[in-house]
Design an enzyme around this catalytic site. Structure first.
Site, mmCIF file in Angstrom:
data_model
loop_
_atom_site.group_PDB
_atom_site.id
_atom_site.type_symbol
_atom_site.label_atom_id
_atom_site.label_comp_id
_atom_site.label_asym_id
_atom_site.label_seq_id
_atom_site.Cartn_x
_atom_site.Cartn_y
_atom_site.Cartn_z
ATOM 1 N N SER A 117 57.353 26.447 61.191
ATOM 2 C CA SER A 117 57.646 25.077 60.774
ATOM 3 C C SER A 117 57.562 24.105 61.931
ATOM 4 C CB SER A 117 59.085 24.998 60.251
ATOM 5 O OG SER A 117 59.242 25.767 59.109
ATOM 6 N N HIS A 138 50.568 26.393 57.676
ATOM 7 C CA HIS A 138 51.948 26.069 57.291
ATOM 8 C C HIS A 138 52.013 25.755 55.797
ATOM 9 C CE1 HIS A 138 55.603 23.179 57.977
ATOM 10 N NE2 HIS A 138 55.992 24.350 57.501
ATOM 11 N N GLU A 150 49.568 22.673 55.735
ATOM 12 C CA GLU A 150 49.403 21.920 56.981
ATOM 13 C C GLU A 150 48.732 22.869 57.980
ATOM 14 O OE1 GLU A 150 52.267 18.902 59.565
ATOM 15 O OE2 GLU A 150 53.109 20.814 58.979
ATOM 16 N N ASN A 188 57.517 18.379 59.379
ATOM 17 C CA ASN A 188 58.932 18.447 59.746
ATOM 18 C C ASN A 188 59.370 17.377 60.734
ATOM 19 O OD1 ASN A 188 60.077 20.479 58.086
ATOM 20 N ND2 ASN A 188 58.631 21.877 59.081
HETATM 21 C C1 CAA Z 1 60.663 23.454 55.996
HETATM 22 C C2 CAA Z 1 59.192 23.446 56.080
HETATM 23 O O1 CAA Z 1 58.641 23.876 57.111
HETATM 24 C C3 CAA Z 1 58.300 22.886 55.052
HETATM 25 C C4 CAA Z 1 58.774 22.858 53.633
HETATM 26 O O2 CAA Z 1 58.429 23.698 52.844
HETATM 27 S S1 CAA Z 1 59.795 21.600 53.243
HETATM 28 C C5 CAA Z 1 60.113 21.835 51.515
HETATM 29 C C6 CAA Z 1 58.991 21.296 50.674
HETATM 30 N N1 CAA Z 1 59.346 21.478 49.282
HETATM 31 C C7 CAA Z 1 59.939 20.523 48.558
HETATM 32 O O3 CAA Z 1 60.135 19.403 49.031
HETATM 33 C C8 CAA Z 1 60.330 20.935 47.179
HETATM 34 C C9 CAA Z 1 61.098 19.851 46.461
HETATM 35 N N2 CAA Z 1 61.462 20.317 45.131
HETATM 36 C C10 CAA Z 1 60.554 20.350 44.106
HETATM 37 O O4 CAA Z 1 59.390 19.995 44.262
HETATM 38 C C11 CAA Z 1 61.062 20.853 42.783
HETATM 39 O O5 CAA Z 1 62.455 20.697 42.762
HETATM 40 C C12 CAA Z 1 60.681 22.359 42.511
HETATM 41 C C13 CAA Z 1 59.171 22.469 42.333
HETATM 42 C C14 CAA Z 1 61.143 23.285 43.596
HETATM 43 C C15 CAA Z 1 61.383 22.800 41.236
HETATM 44 O O6 CAA Z 1 61.059 21.883 40.249
HETATM 45 P P1 CAA Z 1 61.991 21.640 38.964
HETATM 46 O O7 CAA Z 1 61.253 20.723 38.063
HETATM 47 O O8 CAA Z 1 63.351 21.283 39.429
HETATM 48 O O9 CAA Z 1 62.190 23.054 38.371
HETATM 49 P P2 CAA Z 1 61.299 23.869 37.382
HETATM 50 O O10 CAA Z 1 61.002 23.102 36.133
HETATM 51 O O11 CAA Z 1 62.017 25.168 37.272
HETATM 52 O O12 CAA Z 1 59.958 24.089 38.210
HETATM 53 C C16 CAA Z 1 58.821 23.217 38.179
HETATM 54 C C17 CAA Z 1 57.589 24.075 38.134
HETATM 55 O O13 CAA Z 1 57.520 24.905 39.299
HETATM 56 C C18 CAA Z 1 57.516 26.295 38.928
HETATM 57 N N3 CAA Z 1 58.245 27.034 39.969
HETATM 58 C C19 CAA Z 1 59.392 26.661 40.574
HETATM 59 N N4 CAA Z 1 59.687 27.541 41.542
HETATM 60 C C20 CAA Z 1 58.706 28.483 41.535
HETATM 61 C C21 CAA Z 1 58.444 29.640 42.310
HETATM 62 N N5 CAA Z 1 59.251 30.015 43.311
HETATM 63 N N6 CAA Z 1 57.336 30.367 42.016
HETATM 64 C C22 CAA Z 1 56.508 30.011 41.028
HETATM 65 N N7 CAA Z 1 56.694 28.909 40.281
HETATM 66 C C23 CAA Z 1 57.792 28.161 40.523
HETATM 67 C C24 CAA Z 1 58.151 26.329 37.564
HETATM 68 O O14 CAA Z 1 57.738 27.449 36.826
HETATM 69 C C25 CAA Z 1 57.629 25.035 36.952
HETATM 70 O O15 CAA Z 1 56.275 25.213 36.519
HETATM 71 P P3 CAA Z 1 55.568 24.234 35.435
HETATM 72 O O16 CAA Z 1 55.407 22.901 36.118
HETATM 73 O O17 CAA Z 1 54.262 24.901 35.187
HETATM 74 O O18 CAA Z 1 56.485 24.146 34.274
HETATM 75 N N1 NDP Z 2 62.223 28.146 54.372
HETATM 76 C C1 NDP Z 2 61.286 27.214 54.247
HETATM 77 O O1 NDP Z 2 61.398 26.306 53.384
HETATM 78 C C2 NDP Z 2 60.093 27.229 55.126
HETATM 79 C C3 NDP Z 2 60.003 28.055 56.237
HETATM 80 N N2 NDP Z 2 58.867 28.066 56.996
HETATM 81 C C4 NDP Z 2 58.744 28.950 58.147
HETATM 82 O O2 NDP Z 2 58.395 30.246 57.658
HETATM 83 C C5 NDP Z 2 58.930 31.244 58.526
HETATM 84 C C6 NDP Z 2 59.816 32.158 57.708
HETATM 85 O O3 NDP Z 2 60.877 31.390 57.176
HETATM 86 P P1 NDP Z 2 61.718 31.880 55.912
HETATM 87 O O4 NDP Z 2 60.845 32.680 55.024
HETATM 88 O O5 NDP Z 2 62.447 30.701 55.407
HETATM 89 O O6 NDP Z 2 62.756 32.838 56.651
HETATM 90 P P2 NDP Z 2 63.625 34.045 56.033
HETATM 91 O O7 NDP Z 2 64.809 34.190 56.916
HETATM 92 O O8 NDP Z 2 63.815 33.842 54.564
HETATM 93 O O9 NDP Z 2 62.643 35.296 56.198
HETATM 94 C C7 NDP Z 2 62.215 35.795 57.449
HETATM 95 C C8 NDP Z 2 61.904 37.259 57.255
HETATM 96 O O10 NDP Z 2 61.279 37.757 58.444
HETATM 97 C C9 NDP Z 2 61.864 39.034 58.690
HETATM 98 N N3 NDP Z 2 61.634 39.459 60.068
HETATM 99 C C10 NDP Z 2 62.405 39.229 61.173
HETATM 100 N N4 NDP Z 2 61.840 39.832 62.240
HETATM 101 C C11 NDP Z 2 60.704 40.444 61.802
HETATM 102 C C12 NDP Z 2 59.712 41.256 62.423
HETATM 103 N N5 NDP Z 2 59.773 41.550 63.742
HETATM 104 N N6 NDP Z 2 58.705 41.756 61.672
HETATM 105 C C13 NDP Z 2 58.640 41.482 60.348
HETATM 106 N N7 NDP Z 2 59.561 40.719 59.697
HETATM 107 C C14 NDP Z 2 60.573 40.204 60.427
HETATM 108 C C15 NDP Z 2 63.327 38.844 58.347
HETATM 109 O O11 NDP Z 2 63.985 40.084 58.230
HETATM 110 P P3 NDP Z 2 65.601 40.127 58.516
HETATM 111 O O12 NDP Z 2 66.216 39.242 57.473
HETATM 112 O O13 NDP Z 2 65.915 41.568 58.368
HETATM 113 O O14 NDP Z 2 65.771 39.585 59.913
HETATM 114 C C16 NDP Z 2 63.173 38.106 57.019
HETATM 115 O O15 NDP Z 2 62.949 38.995 55.944
HETATM 116 C C17 NDP Z 2 59.672 30.500 59.649
HETATM 117 O O16 NDP Z 2 58.786 30.345 60.729
HETATM 118 C C18 NDP Z 2 59.993 29.163 58.980
HETATM 119 O O17 NDP Z 2 60.158 28.124 59.910
HETATM 120 C C19 NDP Z 2 57.782 27.291 56.684
HETATM 121 C C20 NDP Z 2 57.786 26.488 55.579
HETATM 122 C C21 NDP Z 2 58.971 26.341 54.744
#
Ligand code: CAA
Ligand code: NDP
Length: 296
Positions: A117, A138, A150, A188
């Site tokens: 991330s 990403h 990304e 992010n």
């Molecule tokens: C941290 C990082 O590095 C980067 C990041 O990822 S930051 C996070 C980015 N993500 C976001 O911002 C997500 C924001 N949230 C959303 O977009 C929505 O709340 C959500 C899509 C998660 C759920 O949507 P919702 O309308 O509340 O729920 P819901 O109706 O159950 O789901 C919408 C659709 O997604 C599907 N869905 C939800 N989660 C799913 C999953 N894990 N797998 C497969 N399908 C999924 C549902 O089946 C539904 O499909 P349809 O449109 O075909 O009906």
């Molecule tokens: N959460 C999010 O919304 C997002 C996260 N990311 C990025 O994706 C990556 C994963 O995040 P996320 O899935 O949330 O994290 P989680 O904590 O859900 O999952 C990480 C997994 O990696 C495993 N792990 C740790 N060390 C090793 C290793 N040496 N070999 C193989 N597996 C290992 C962990 O096991 P254990 O639990 O046993 O340590 C765990 O199952 C991070 O870099 C995060 O920044 C990117 C986009 C969105």
């Protein structure tokens, strides 16, 4: 094409799901078999959701699951990989160690991508003998739903590697967007200050959890409020990203809110631990206000 996915948590299982659904053979690697079993259960549940919506045939679900094999060692998992996508915990030392291992065990021509991330792709690439083949891929959470990939070009990433990852992302039905390698990239760098500011607003007693989320959902048409989104991403992941932004950009505006630090130290990691700003019980969401700030 053979894909290996390292880490089977929130993101790793989604990445494996999407590649397998699009016909790729996937080797999913995690440190323990129970983690892999949980991930396969999650993938099956999410495929069921797609089947129930009529977006996927039952036979395609079975075929998708049949394309995923699981492994507990990197050496076995990446032996025949053409692309490795690393999605392990957001920790720089862990990622450097994993990429050293990937470089040792993956075929010489394989591309090595990280789903990080925020961590420097340039730094990760420098831990390998093939920096031109290392890139950021990403995905966004939830991976089967979100359209963006990304694509982060490190200092040494080649044009050929970038073009192949952009093309592969399109084959998954995603829209790739190429950006350069600076802390937090684009997604992010913009998202996390908003989430942190929401936590600071709660910390300072400006409003409660539900009020803050309602303002952003109804006022700004965000699908989730920032506190619910933080729970969904994982509070540990949010904290790790903010620390990279704070250290990497040297600006105090990225300093993580002390409440976020406390919650992570207490093991309240959001949806994945059952409790964050909200409490989670088998699909339902119940409000929990951080006890330190209740009543402010
Ligand atoms: C941290 C990082 O590095 C980067 C990041 O990822 S930051 C996070 C980015 N993500 C976001 O911002 C997500 C924001 N949230 C959303 O977009 C929505 O709340 C959500 C899509 C998660 C759920 O949507 P919702 O309308 O509340 O729920 P819901 O109706 O159950 O789901 C919408 C659709 O997604 C599907 N869905 C939800 N989660 C799913 C999953 N894990 N797998 C497969 N399908 C999924 C549902 O089946 C539904 O499909 P349809 O449109 O075909 O009906
Ligand atoms: N959460 C999010 O919304 C997002 C996260 N990311 C990025 O994706 C990556 C994963 O995040 P996320 O899935 O949330 O994290 P989680 O904590 O859900 O999952 C990480 C997994 O990696 C495993 N792990 C740790 N060390 C090793 C290793 N040496 N070999 C193989 N597996 C290992 C962990 O096991 P254990 O639990 O046993 O340590 C765990 O199952 C991070 O870099 C995060 O920044 C990117 C986009 C969105």
């Amino acid at each position: 094409m053979n894909i290996a996915v390292i880490g089977s948590g929130t993101m790793g299982n989604g990445i494996a799901h999407v590649f397998a659904q699009h016909g790729f053979a996937v080797a999913l690697v995690d440190v323990s078999q129970p983690a892999l079993d949980r991930a396969l259960g999650t993938i099956a549940k999410n495929l069921d959701r797609q089947v129930a919506k009529g977006a996927l045939a039952e036979a395609d679900k079975t075929a998708t699951l049949g394309r995923i094999r699981s492994f507990t060692t990197i050496a076995e998992g990446v032996a025949d990989a053409e692309l490795v996508v690393e999605a392990a915990t957001e920790n720089v030392d862990l990622k450097l160690q994993i990429f050293r291992e990937l470089d040792q065990h993956a075929p010489a021509g394989a591309l090595l991508a990280s789903n990080t991330s925020s961590i420097s792709i340039t730094k990760i690439a420098a831990a390998t003998r093939r920096p031109a083949q290392v890139i950021g891929m990403h995905f966004m959470n939830p991976v089967p739903v979100m359209k963006l990939v990304e694509v982060i070009r490190g200092y040494a990433t080649s044009d050929e590697t970038t073009a192949r990852i952009m093309d592969l992302s399109r084959q998954l039905g995603k829209t790739p967007t190429a950006v350069n390698d600076y802390p937090g990239f684009v997604a992010n760098r913009i998202l996390m200050p908003m989430i942190n500011e929401a936590i600071i607003s709660l910390f300072e007693g400006v409003a409660g959890v539900e009020e803050i989320d309602t303002v952003m959902k109804l006022g700004m048409a965000h699908p989730m409020g920032p506190l619910q989104l933080a729970d969904f991403i994982g509070l540990d992941v949010c904290l790790a990203i903010l620390r990279v932004l704070h250290e990497g950009l040297g600006n105090p505006k990225y300093a993580p809110c002390p409440l976020l630090v406390n919650m992570v130290q207490a093991g309240r990691l959001g949806a994945k631990s059952g409790e964050g700003f909200y409490q989670y019980t088998a699909g339902s969401k119940e409000l929990v206000v951080a006890p330190t700030f209740a009543g402010k």
